[in-house]
Design a protein around this motif. Structure first.
Motif, PDB file in Angstrom:
ATOM      1  N   ILE A  29       0.849  -1.188   0.000  1.00  0.00           N
ATOM      2  CA  ILE A  29       0.000   0.000   0.000  1.00  0.00           C
ATOM      3  C   ILE A  29       0.887   1.241   0.000  1.00  0.00           C
ATOM      4  CG2 ILE A  29      -1.823   1.257   1.212  1.00  0.00           C
ATOM      5  CD1 ILE A  29      -2.657  -1.377   2.507  1.00  0.00           C
ATOM      6  N   ASN A  30       0.704   2.057  -1.013  1.00  0.00           N
ATOM      7  CA  ASN A  30       1.475   3.292  -1.121  1.00  0.00           C
ATOM      8  C   ASN A  30       0.520   4.485  -1.082  1.00  0.00           C
ATOM      9  OD1 ASN A  30       2.670   5.481  -3.287  1.00  0.00           O
ATOM     10  ND2 ASN A  30       4.240   4.654  -1.928  1.00  0.00           N
ATOM     11  N   VAL A  31       0.782   5.378  -0.148  1.00  0.00           N
ATOM     12  CA  VAL A  31      -0.033   6.586   0.005  1.00  0.00           C
ATOM     13  C   VAL A  31       0.814   7.790  -0.391  1.00  0.00           C
ATOM     14  CG1 VAL A  31      -1.368   8.012   1.603  1.00  0.00           C
ATOM     15  CG2 VAL A  31      -1.310   5.524   1.900  1.00  0.00           C
ATOM     16  N   SER A  32       0.282   8.620  -1.284  1.00  0.00           N
ATOM     17  CA  SER A  32       1.002   9.813  -1.712  1.00  0.00           C
ATOM     18  C   SER A  32       0.070  11.023  -1.665  1.00  0.00           C
ATOM     19  CB  SER A  32       1.570   9.635  -3.129  1.00  0.00           C
ATOM     20  OG  SER A  32       0.530   9.363  -4.049  1.00  0.00           O
ATOM     21  N   ALA A  33       0.672  12.218  -1.642  1.00  0.00           N
ATOM     22  CA  ALA A  33      -0.086  13.470  -1.600  1.00  0.00           C
ATOM     23  C   ALA A  33       0.796  14.593  -2.127  1.00  0.00           C
ATOM     24  CB  ALA A  33      -0.553  13.768  -0.180  1.00  0.00           C
ATOM     25  N   LEU A  34       0.202  15.785  -2.263  1.00  0.00           N
ATOM     26  CA  LEU A  34       0.957  16.934  -2.786  1.00  0.00           C
ATOM     27  C   LEU A  34       2.148  17.272  -1.904  1.00  0.00           C
ATOM     28  CD1 LEU A  34      -1.969  19.262  -3.956  1.00  0.00           C
ATOM     29  CD2 LEU A  34      -0.409  17.914  -5.385  1.00  0.00           C
ATOM     30  N   ILE A  35       1.990  17.086  -0.601  1.00  0.00           N
ATOM     31  CA  ILE A  35       3.105  17.297   0.335  1.00  0.00           C
ATOM     32  C   ILE A  35       3.613  15.927   0.770  1.00  0.00           C
ATOM     33  CG2 ILE A  35       3.833  18.370   2.495  1.00  0.00           C
ATOM     34  CD1 ILE A  35       1.469  20.277   2.234  1.00  0.00           C
ATOM     35  N   PRO A  36       4.691  15.424   0.157  1.00  0.00           N
ATOM     36  CA  PRO A  36       5.165  14.064   0.431  1.00  0.00           C
ATOM     37  C   PRO A  36       5.430  13.798   1.915  1.00  0.00           C
ATOM     38  CG  PRO A  36       6.280  14.980  -1.478  1.00  0.00           C
ATOM     39  CD  PRO A  36       5.506  16.100  -0.870  1.00  0.00           C
ATOM     40  N   GLU A  37       5.929  14.814   2.628  1.00  0.00           N
ATOM     41  CA  GLU A  37       6.259  14.612   4.035  1.00  0.00           C
ATOM     42  C   GLU A  37       5.039  14.249   4.872  1.00  0.00           C
ATOM     43  OE1 GLU A  37       7.107  17.172   2.221  1.00  0.00           O
ATOM     44  OE2 GLU A  37       9.294  16.951   2.023  1.00  0.00           O
ATOM     45  N   SER A  38       3.863  14.673   4.441  1.00  0.00           N
ATOM     46  CA  SER A  38       2.653  14.415   5.218  1.00  0.00           C
ATOM     47  C   SER A  38       2.220  12.952   5.160  1.00  0.00           C
ATOM     48  CB  SER A  38       1.510  15.306   4.716  1.00  0.00           C
ATOM     49  OG  SER A  38       1.152  14.961   3.382  1.00  0.00           O
ATOM     50  N   THR A  39       2.748  12.212   4.186  1.00  0.00           N
ATOM     51  CA  THR A  39       2.334  10.811   4.031  1.00  0.00           C
ATOM     52  C   THR A  39       3.268   9.833   4.732  1.00  0.00           C
ATOM     53  OG1 THR A  39       3.592  10.482   1.973  1.00  0.00           O
ATOM     54  CG2 THR A  39       1.351  11.370   1.770  1.00  0.00           C
ATOM     55  N   ILE A  40       4.377  10.332   5.278  1.00  0.00           N
ATOM     56  CA  ILE A  40       5.368   9.448   5.894  1.00  0.00           C
ATOM     57  C   ILE A  40       4.761   8.541   6.964  1.00  0.00           C
ATOM     58  CG2 ILE A  40       7.456   9.386   7.339  1.00  0.00           C
ATOM     59  CD1 ILE A  40       8.467  11.816   5.779  1.00  0.00           C
ATOM     60  N   ASN A 107      -2.496   3.544  -3.657  1.00  0.00           N
ATOM     61  CA  ASN A 107      -2.317   2.429  -4.583  1.00  0.00           C
ATOM     62  C   ASN A 107      -2.174   1.141  -3.782  1.00  0.00           C
ATOM     63  OD1 ASN A 107      -0.138   0.576  -6.154  1.00  0.00           O
ATOM     64  ND2 ASN A 107      -1.496   1.582  -7.596  1.00  0.00           N
ATOM     65  N   VAL A 108      -2.991   0.143  -4.111  1.00  0.00           N
ATOM     66  CA  VAL A 108      -2.976  -1.135  -3.386  1.00  0.00           C
ATOM     67  C   VAL A 108      -2.761  -2.270  -4.380  1.00  0.00           C
ATOM     68  CG1 VAL A 108      -4.278  -2.725  -1.920  1.00  0.00           C
ATOM     69  CG2 VAL A 108      -4.558  -0.250  -1.633  1.00  0.00           C
TER      70      VAL A 108
END
Length: 228
Positions: A29-40, A107-108
């Protein structure tokens, strides 16, 4: 010969199947967003990190026998009855609705999908696949196709899905199964190619009447020679 009446399926619509997430599946499972640091906090591995398949399997989310995973921050989440795409959409909405992330992308994928092919094939074994859908013929081709001794009229498929075990029988000489339940393989399916009649007979010491007569003739000749 395979698919002897296949011409009747010319220009027909392909019916893909849905693969729901099952216990013992391993999810990436990959989580992404406009601010990459927020998804860590929501990623086991940093976004963009390169990993081998072995490490991905170790770092993936193992689905429990209750069809749940333990997701960072969110805790225990049920994946029961959902396809990877459906769970991806569910997780995206949950992260947004609970105020965790703004407009995230999720994405899963199932990364340990495999099929076991046994019996009268040239290369029996367990084969991994990454595609969402592979056909029964593709799975058999991965195993080197049926041996000449394989029974083409009765391929057995064992499937465990949603707590139920299903048994399917496929006649490869016909094309009726192409649009059926077992036309496509699902993760963890077991495909068994049974031996043909002649193969079964040849496995015995005395295989048929001609063999029995030959053996009797040899024994009779031996007795005649000894008693002379």
């Amino acid at each position: 010969m395979y698919l002897q009446d296949v011409d009747q399926h010319d220009n027909t619509e392909i019916k893909y199947i849905k693969t729901t997430i099952q216990p013992n599946d391993i999810l990436r499972i990959n989580v992404s967003a406009l601010i990459p640091e927020s998804t860590i906090p929501y990623n086991m591995v940093a976004d963009g990190g390169s990993q081998s398949v072995e490490l991905m399997l170790l770092d993936g989310y193992l689905v429990s026998e209750n069809s749940t995973i333990n997701f960072p921050v969110l805790g225990l989440i049920s994946v029961k009855g959902m396809t990877p795409l459906e769970f991806s959409d569910f997780l995206k909405k949950k992260l947004e609705a609970e105020g965790h992330l703004k407009n995230p992308s999720v994405n899963v994928r199932i990364i340990n999908a495999k099929v076991m092919v046994l019996g009268e094939v040239n290369n029996p074994g367990t084969y991994n696949f990454t595609e969402q859908n592979i056909t029964l013929l593709q799975a058999l081709a991965n195993a080197g196709d049926l041996a000449i001794t394989g029974k083409r009229e009765d391929i057995t498929v064992i499937r465990e899905e949603d707590g139920l075990r299903k048994i399917g029988h496929v006649d490869l000489t016909s094309s009726d199964w192409l649009d059926g339940e077992f036309g496509y393989v699902k993760p963890n399916d077991v495909i068994i190619v049974n031996p043909s009649g002649p193969k079964v007979k040849s496995a015995g010491f005395i295989t048929n009447i001609p063999s029995l007569l030959s053996l009797f003739s040899i024994l009779l000749s031996t007795v005649i020679i000894i008693t002379r």
